[in-house]
Design a protein around this motif. Structure first.
Motif, mmCIF file in Angstrom:
data_model
loop_
_atom_site.group_PDB
_atom_site.id
_atom_site.type_symbol
_atom_site.label_atom_id
_atom_site.label_comp_id
_atom_site.label_asym_id
_atom_site.label_seq_id
_atom_site.Cartn_x
_atom_site.Cartn_y
_atom_site.Cartn_z
ATOM 1 N N TYR A 13 18.792 34.449 47.762
ATOM 2 C CA TYR A 13 19.064 35.124 46.140
ATOM 3 C C TYR A 13 20.049 34.001 45.557
ATOM 4 O O TYR A 13 19.709 33.920 44.387
ATOM 5 C CB TYR A 13 20.166 36.200 46.555
ATOM 6 C CG TYR A 13 20.650 36.645 45.284
ATOM 7 C CD1 TYR A 13 19.813 37.565 44.418
ATOM 8 C CD2 TYR A 13 21.949 36.380 45.124
ATOM 9 C CE1 TYR A 13 20.483 37.965 43.310
ATOM 10 C CE2 TYR A 13 22.524 36.911 43.763
ATOM 11 C CZ TYR A 13 21.825 37.892 42.930
ATOM 12 O OH TYR A 13 22.436 38.280 41.780
ATOM 13 N N VAL A 47 39.642 40.019 47.100
ATOM 14 C CA VAL A 47 39.870 38.711 46.133
ATOM 15 C C VAL A 47 39.329 39.276 44.893
ATOM 16 O O VAL A 47 39.750 38.638 43.962
ATOM 17 C CB VAL A 47 38.943 37.704 47.088
ATOM 18 C CG1 VAL A 47 39.211 36.507 45.970
ATOM 19 C CG2 VAL A 47 39.784 37.333 48.324
ATOM 20 N N VAL A 48 38.008 40.029 44.758
ATOM 21 C CA VAL A 48 37.442 40.425 43.523
ATOM 22 C C VAL A 48 38.423 41.121 42.988
ATOM 23 O O VAL A 48 38.820 40.986 41.618
ATOM 24 C CB VAL A 48 36.112 40.965 43.944
ATOM 25 C CG1 VAL A 48 35.768 41.796 42.517
ATOM 26 C CG2 VAL A 48 35.200 40.038 44.241
ATOM 27 N N VAL A 81 35.772 37.888 55.930
ATOM 28 C CA VAL A 81 34.982 36.522 56.151
ATOM 29 C C VAL A 81 36.013 35.473 56.468
ATOM 30 O O VAL A 81 37.125 35.635 56.130
ATOM 31 C CB VAL A 81 34.278 36.194 54.780
ATOM 32 C CG1 VAL A 81 32.949 37.296 54.748
ATOM 33 C CG2 VAL A 81 35.132 35.917 53.538
ATOM 34 N N THR A 107 46.214 38.533 46.724
ATOM 35 C CA THR A 107 45.526 39.957 46.896
ATOM 36 C C THR A 107 46.847 41.080 46.917
ATOM 37 O O THR A 107 48.047 40.529 46.882
ATOM 38 C CB THR A 107 44.953 40.063 48.036
ATOM 39 O OG1 THR A 107 45.950 40.050 49.102
ATOM 40 C CG2 THR A 107 43.770 38.936 48.461
ATOM 41 N N VAL A 137 28.753 34.869 35.653
ATOM 42 C CA VAL A 137 29.708 35.818 35.910
ATOM 43 C C VAL A 137 30.837 35.430 36.917
ATOM 44 O O VAL A 137 31.820 35.999 36.831
ATOM 45 C CB VAL A 137 28.546 36.805 37.076
ATOM 46 C CG1 VAL A 137 29.534 37.778 37.540
ATOM 47 C CG2 VAL A 137 27.713 37.633 36.192
ATOM 48 N N VAL A 193 31.112 33.069 51.428
ATOM 49 C CA VAL A 193 30.148 33.897 51.238
ATOM 50 C C VAL A 193 28.668 33.581 51.192
ATOM 51 O O VAL A 193 27.670 34.072 51.406
ATOM 52 C CB VAL A 193 30.271 35.372 50.495
ATOM 53 C CG1 VAL A 193 31.654 35.901 51.005
ATOM 54 C CG2 VAL A 193 30.369 34.812 48.881
ATOM 55 N N THR A 200 25.584 43.542 40.432
ATOM 56 C CA THR A 200 24.454 43.097 41.116
ATOM 57 C C THR A 200 24.807 41.832 41.623
ATOM 58 O O THR A 200 24.491 41.263 42.880
ATOM 59 C CB THR A 200 23.058 43.177 40.369
ATOM 60 O OG1 THR A 200 22.892 44.261 40.008
ATOM 61 C CG2 THR A 200 22.096 42.728 41.257
ATOM 62 N N VAL A 201 24.988 40.855 40.891
ATOM 63 C CA VAL A 201 25.723 39.430 41.155
ATOM 64 C C VAL A 201 26.485 39.537 42.510
ATOM 65 O O VAL A 201 26.477 38.972 43.601
ATOM 66 C CB VAL A 201 26.033 38.627 40.285
ATOM 67 C CG1 VAL A 201 26.922 37.497 40.585
ATOM 68 C CG2 VAL A 201 24.818 38.243 39.404
ATOM 69 N N LEU A 202 27.739 40.373 42.198
ATOM 70 C CA LEU A 202 28.829 40.369 43.366
ATOM 71 C C LEU A 202 28.323 40.921 44.504
ATOM 72 O O LEU A 202 28.394 40.478 45.734
ATOM 73 C CB LEU A 202 29.734 41.155 42.794
ATOM 74 C CG LEU A 202 30.573 40.620 41.445
ATOM 75 C CD1 LEU A 202 31.521 41.306 41.147
ATOM 76 C CD2 LEU A 202 31.373 39.238 41.825
ATOM 77 N N LEU A 241 36.409 33.590 39.766
ATOM 78 C CA LEU A 241 36.058 33.570 40.963
ATOM 79 C C LEU A 241 35.736 31.932 41.553
ATOM 80 O O LEU A 241 35.700 31.757 42.718
ATOM 81 C CB LEU A 241 35.004 34.402 41.489
ATOM 82 C CG LEU A 241 35.173 35.944 41.605
ATOM 83 C CD1 LEU A 241 34.217 36.798 41.922
ATOM 84 C CD2 LEU A 241 36.235 36.071 43.022
ATOM 85 N N ASN A 244 24.774 43.786 35.930
ATOM 86 C CA ASN A 244 24.349 42.656 36.164
ATOM 87 C C ASN A 244 25.626 41.801 36.961
ATOM 88 O O ASN A 244 25.313 41.291 38.038
ATOM 89 C CB ASN A 244 24.286 41.692 34.809
ATOM 90 C CG ASN A 244 23.780 40.369 35.312
ATOM 91 O OD1 ASN A 244 23.130 39.949 36.058
ATOM 92 N ND2 ASN A 244 24.803 39.399 34.580
ATOM 93 N N VAL A 245 26.897 42.189 36.527
ATOM 94 C CA VAL A 245 28.004 41.727 37.129
ATOM 95 C C VAL A 245 28.049 42.508 38.770
ATOM 96 O O VAL A 245 28.228 41.595 39.630
ATOM 97 C CB VAL A 245 29.297 41.929 36.779
ATOM 98 C CG1 VAL A 245 30.512 41.933 37.313
ATOM 99 C CG2 VAL A 245 29.341 41.355 35.247
ATOM 100 N N ASN A 258 25.156 41.036 45.646
ATOM 101 C CA ASN A 258 24.197 40.237 46.306
ATOM 102 C C ASN A 258 24.615 38.921 47.126
ATOM 103 O O ASN A 258 24.271 38.520 48.004
ATOM 104 C CB ASN A 258 22.995 39.860 45.523
ATOM 105 C CG ASN A 258 21.945 41.005 45.098
ATOM 106 O OD1 ASN A 258 21.753 41.723 46.201
ATOM 107 N ND2 ASN A 258 21.323 40.996 44.008
ATOM 108 N N LEU A 259 25.832 38.525 46.519
ATOM 109 C CA LEU A 259 26.597 37.353 47.183
ATOM 110 C C LEU A 259 27.268 37.836 48.237
ATOM 111 O O LEU A 259 27.724 37.100 49.039
ATOM 112 C CB LEU A 259 27.363 36.730 46.066
ATOM 113 C CG LEU A 259 26.714 36.017 44.756
ATOM 114 C CD1 LEU A 259 27.716 35.192 44.095
ATOM 115 C CD2 LEU A 259 25.758 34.942 45.280
ATOM 116 N N GLY A 260 27.530 38.975 48.307
ATOM 117 C CA GLY A 260 28.431 39.536 49.432
ATOM 118 C C GLY A 260 30.067 39.782 49.134
ATOM 119 O O GLY A 260 30.682 39.834 49.990
ATOM 120 N N LEU A 261 30.188 39.467 47.738
ATOM 121 C CA LEU A 261 31.666 39.626 47.601
ATOM 122 C C LEU A 261 32.100 40.973 47.246
ATOM 123 O O LEU A 261 33.304 41.307 47.191
ATOM 124 C CB LEU A 261 31.744 38.875 46.043
ATOM 125 C CG LEU A 261 31.692 37.359 46.208
ATOM 126 C CD1 LEU A 261 31.563 36.648 44.602
ATOM 127 C CD2 LEU A 261 32.944 36.615 46.943
#
Lengths: 413, 413
Positions: free
Chosen positions: B187, A296-297, A283, B285, B271, B300, A270-272, B277, A267-268, A274-277
């Protein structure tokens, strides 16, 4: 006979490598550790002395070096008189460190494929993009290079070789399964560098099936496994280094890698994702700052080495190998179980770092005594696995075998 | 009689404000729009002309100004001869723009509380930390300042006043419910600036209950509502500006705000929040770059204004007000329903921006004609709501009432 070891890198795996080298410095000689941040190396050496890990009095020195700088690494190899380099730095430095070994004649060991920081998931076979291009140079220079010599890749390659050699005339499939049934008590954490960890899962999942590369997406193909000690666990087909060398060495077998993930991790992720993180491409913020989201993550996630003190539970990593023996279908599971708490008590690291960091030291010891010092570049399955298994029984990662005849130590097989 | 409007800000809400001002420039006079990025102002003016939104020929000019610079804003007010300022810039500029109005005598309108970018969720009442400290200065200068004059805060404050005045002798509770039942097809996206959106939910949830401030966590208290048009929807008690002024003006009532969230929004939010975040505090970083995670998340995510063309569905925002009339318990729901597609067709924005951007223009028109030009600082519930409702019936946001006598227009109540 080779002596004196230079460890490149100062992360969680380097910590394990350092402790294990110290515990075996009677066979390895003088020890050196180098990274961009010398204070990290010094902290590792301090932890070695804190545990009285040095088997006998001897040298263990910290150095500052940029692993991307071949000449600087070569100079350090010469200055320290090291004949063996264990590269457990970032996967971005493999090729420069390998070149330094070719230039100086030192033996080279690493635990993961080379990566270009700007690219994710290159075309298969992965080793073919970088390391294997230097095979001839190693042979010409008589340089021993053992690629992917951690646990997976590493031990699992040896497991495959052992299963095929011992139990079958013909191999049909090799399924590598990596289950971490440990609990670190955090909301979310990766077990090693998040940047490298996520990079494994954001690209195409390559597997070798029916004689060709198959492509899937991450978490597209999942399957429940029932493994020794850790029990029933869901694992997903993932891209991994060892698939790319095993496919070359066993081209008639299907070769797949399965990584265990809980629903929460997925889940974590997939969220990250899909958001592009999880992107490695920069960026620009509204304020005009250019930044790579994945970095950054990484910055907000726990430092994987910080997990060790509270990590409990066990890992089970092994190969289910199927084939034919005397015209009959056979299958065998070759595996190891490691314990997070035991790892922490012994070397101050969690189990994932432990399983990755102990094998390269075993390889170094087997280069030191000449067993594996062939003067060429190899992947682990190209070496006789028995010396490795015998040594690892003694130094912390015993190999077991499970099939219809029962569950037993490899040497009882 | 006041004339000529300066719009501060050039985001999604400013776009709506600009179109609505243009549609009513016969009553508002010359129009000006200013932000740090003049090209955004020019794009908004271009979209106004594209829709032929100007009711009569007139001025609409773009300017560059830093809203944090009181003197620069004051100079622009003087230069343009604007007597009304609609501040729909970032909530970080409220106090500097308000001061520029006090310095020049212009009327001030905003749609959200002032925020310090370095702080999240200050102590209640929120208006008391900044705006209300300038009440006396407004009164002394004879400056009209209408705070929180969007939809929520804004219209919902007027809904509360209307419900209490029309239907009860004594008010017991005011529950403001904000449901967006629209679908943007992405999304994940926030409906306005992600930085401001998330800041609303990362702190303590303050509600006013039983005569004191109650503290909860976000998503701790949830409840299903059954509302006109949008039907059954889950909403969670959240912190919101209007609770802080309504609690001051109706101290004997419980005042709560409920925001509708789907499970998917909550999962993504949870999440991001748990990973750190959504933090407004910088992290560093591995490469040494200092960066605020929330600003990277913003970078993002989709630009909320990009959602408009494909946004479908409706919003329902209203107040369930309970009290006592002639000794009997009574309750009434005062509300508005808006449509995303209609908003886009009219002003090129989605429904959330539309509901936030139309009311401040109505307030400006009612200041312009003297109705609301009282020369003091007020929150919306301190004004007679009927002129506002009457005007908004005409310009796009009709108010309705639902109680045991049925569902009807406010003026039929």
């Amino acid at each position: 006979m080779k002596r004196n070891v230079l460890i490149i890198g100062a992360g969680g795996v380097a910590q394990v490598v350092a402790h294990k080298c110290a515990q075996n410095n009677d066979r390895l000689g003088e020890l050196h550790i180098a990274s961009r941040t010398v204070s990290k190396c010094e902290a590792i050496i301090a932890s070695v002395h804190e545990k009285n890990a040095m088997k006998q009095d001897g040298v263990f020195k910290a150095h500052e070096v940029d692993g991307m700088d071949t000449d600087a690494v070569a100079a350090l190899i010469k200055e320290t008189g090291c004949q063996i380099v264990i590269n457990v730095g970032s996967p971005f430095v493999n090729m420069t460190v390998l070149q330094a070994c070719i230039d100086t004649g030192a033996a080279y060991i690493d635990t993961a494929i080379h990566e270009d920081p700007r690219k994710i998931c290159e075309t298969p076979p992965w080793y073919g993009n970088y390391e294997w291009k230097r095979r001839e140079a190693c042979a010409e220079a008589g340089v021993t290079a053992i690629l992917g010599a951690g646990f997976d890749p590493g031990m699992v390659n040896a497991f495959a070789r052992f299963a095929v050699d011992e139990f079958m005339d013909e191999v049909k499939s090799i399924d590598i399964v990596d289950i971490n049934a440990g609990d670190h008590g955090k909301y979310f954490s990766t077990n090693f560098d998040p940047e490298i960890n996520f990079r494994e899962f954001t690209g195409t999942v390559y597997s070798w099936q029916e004689g060709e590369w198959q492509e899937n997406k991450m978490f597209e193909v999942g399957r429940e496994w029932d493994l020794p000690v850790v029990g029933k666990q869901k694992a997903y087909m993932s891209g991994h280094d060892e698939v790319h060398s095993l496919a070359a060495n066993y081209p008639h077998a299907d070769v797949r890698f399965w990584m265990g993930f809980g629903d929460h991790y997925i889940n974590v992720f997939t969220v990250l994702q899909n958001l592009g993180l999880l992107s490695e491409q920069p960026v620009t913020t509204a304020e005009g700052l250019e930044v790579v989201p994945l970095k950054v993550v990484k910055a907000v996630l726990p430092d994987p080495s910080s997990l060790a003190p509270n990590y409990t539970g066990k890992t089970c990593i092994g190969d289910l190998v199927k084939g034919v023996k005397d015209g009959e279908e056979v299958e065998v599971f070759v595996y190891n179980v490691a314990d997070h708490k035991d790892a922490y008590n012994e070397v101050g690291s969690q189990g994932i770092s432990y399983t990755a960091g102990v094998p390269p030291v075993a390889f170094a010891m087997l280069i030191a005594d000449g067993t594996y010092d062939g003067g060429t570049m190899v992947n682990v399955e190209e070496l006789d696995p028995k010396p490795l298994f015998g040594l690892l029984d003694d130094i912390g990662l015993p190999t077991r075998v499970k099939d219809d005849k029962g569950d037993r130590a490899w040497h009882e097989a």
